[in-house]
Scaffold this active site. Structure first.
Site, PDB file in Angstrom:
ATOM      1  N   ARG A 182       0.673  -1.371  -0.115  1.00 20.17           N
ATOM      2  CA  ARG A 182       0.075   0.099  -0.046  1.00 20.17           C
ATOM      3  C   ARG A 182       0.809   1.247   0.039  1.00 20.17           C
ATOM      4  NH1 ARG A 182      -2.241  -3.357  -1.541  1.00 20.17           N
ATOM      5  NH2 ARG A 182      -4.155  -4.346  -0.680  1.00 20.17           N
ATOM      6  N   SER A 231     -10.338   1.285   3.432  1.00 22.42           N
ATOM      7  CA  SER A 231      -9.630   0.702   4.420  1.00 22.42           C
ATOM      8  C   SER A 231      -8.834   1.603   5.259  1.00 22.42           C
ATOM      9  CB  SER A 231      -8.722  -0.334   4.013  1.00 22.42           C
ATOM     10  OG  SER A 231      -9.480  -1.366   3.455  1.00 22.42           O
ATOM     11  N   GLU A 301      -3.707   3.289   6.637  1.00 27.74           N
ATOM     12  CA  GLU A 301      -3.719   3.368   5.240  1.00 27.74           C
ATOM     13  C   GLU A 301      -4.088   4.759   4.726  1.00 27.74           C
ATOM     14  OE1 GLU A 301      -5.434   0.857   1.731  1.00 27.74           O
ATOM     15  OE2 GLU A 301      -4.794   0.025   3.621  1.00 27.74           O
TER      16      GLU A 301
END
Length: 313
Positions: A182, A231, A301
């Protein structure tokens, strides 16, 4: 002429009819949260983006890049500086047909991911199915190395075209791109303009079916009916952030208009009137509880503009 008026005139010279002053960012984010930006500019082409970056550096004005506004929490206090919103509806372009039915597709960073998935179905291009249901722009997907079901953007990427305050257009091949989980580290101020994706020719109907299957799977477990930023935390190691949050008994916890989703614990949803402080409270609560209960420090994130999480030792 005041310094502020002079700067607005400068932005307007580069982007006529594309400059908004004191513009609320709330409508531009998937979480539907965010105060005013000093200036929001929507350049019509990549050349204008380069000129804006150069001008912002010369004038010492903080510069922020906004795509589709997913995976982002903006402070209710707003943003001091220039926000450049990349939004492109220019269709991707097949630039090379390779051996084995592989196809090199070039896509602008501002092109919405949802449109890219639909383009792949129409053109019979296999490889984009895992992106179904992921919000945001293609540039944002590159910057976060978006992925699901075992695939990530790095698996498709051949090169990226970037520009930065330090210099003009630059093409970076895959070997120069240090994709991580990510993440994609770039130089300070470096901006993704476009890039190349390697896909494979396939049958439209089978691609459509696989896309629908993955979309239905995502819809069954994620709260797609409410505003969210996707997320909130990265999965730690081989575990899942959502599992830890649920195990800690935080599913459904609410602060103001924000709630830890009852459907998927790694989502914080906006029930209608949430502010950035509500979301930060829940994020800090989650990190405190998971650290204390499991000894795991969850890393965000979601990107934070104008707000910060408290430090946890």
């Amino acid at each position: 002429m005041s310094p502020r008026a002079r700067l607005k005139k400068l932005w307007e010279e580069i982007c006529p009819d594309g400059v908004k002053e004191n513009e609320p960012l709330k409508p531009y984010t998937s979480l539907r949260i965010g105060g005013q930006a000093d200036w929001l500019v929507e350049p019509r082409n990549l050349s204008a983006v380069e000129r804006l970056l150069e001008a912002a550096k010369r004038e010492k004005v903080p510069c922020f890049i906004l795509g589709q506004g997913s995976n982002l929490l903006v402070s209710d206090r707003g943003i001091r500086g220039l926000v450049i919103r990349l939004h492109s509806l220019k269709s991707p372009k097949v630039i090379q047909r390779l051996k084995g039915g592989q196809i090199l597709l070039e896509v602008e960073a501002g092109f919405p991911l949802a449109n890219l998935v639909r383009f792949g179905i129409r053109q019979g291009l296999q490889g984009l199915e895992f992106l179904a249901g992921i919000p945001g722009s293609t540039g944002g997907a590159w910057a976060m190395n978006a992925g699901s079901y075992g695939r990530e953007m790095k698996d498709l990427t051949v090169y990226l075209n970037t520009v930065s305050e330090k210099g003009p257009f630059r093409r970076r091949g895959k070997k120069e791109l240090d994709f991580g989980y990510r993440s994609l580290p770039l130089e300070p101020g470096e901006l993704i303009l476009s890039g190349g994706l390697k896909l494979k020719a396939g049958k439209g109907e089978s691609i459509r079916e696989e896309t629908r299957r993955l979309w239905d799977k995502r819809r069954a477990i994620q709260p797609l009916n409410l505003p969210s930023c996707g997320s909130v935390f990265k999965n730690p190691g081989q575990d899942f952030a959502g599992r830890l949050i649920e195990q800690a008994g935080l599913k459904g916890r609410q602060k103001g208009g924000a709630q830890i989703s009852e459907r998927h614990a790694n989502f914080i949803v906006n029930l209608g009137q949430a502010g950035s402080g509500d979301v930060l409270y829940l994020m800090n609560l989650i990190r405190d509880r998971i650290k204390g209960q499991f000894g795991v420090l969850l890393e965000p994130e979601v990107r934070l503009w104008g707000c910060t999480l408290k430090k946890i030792e």
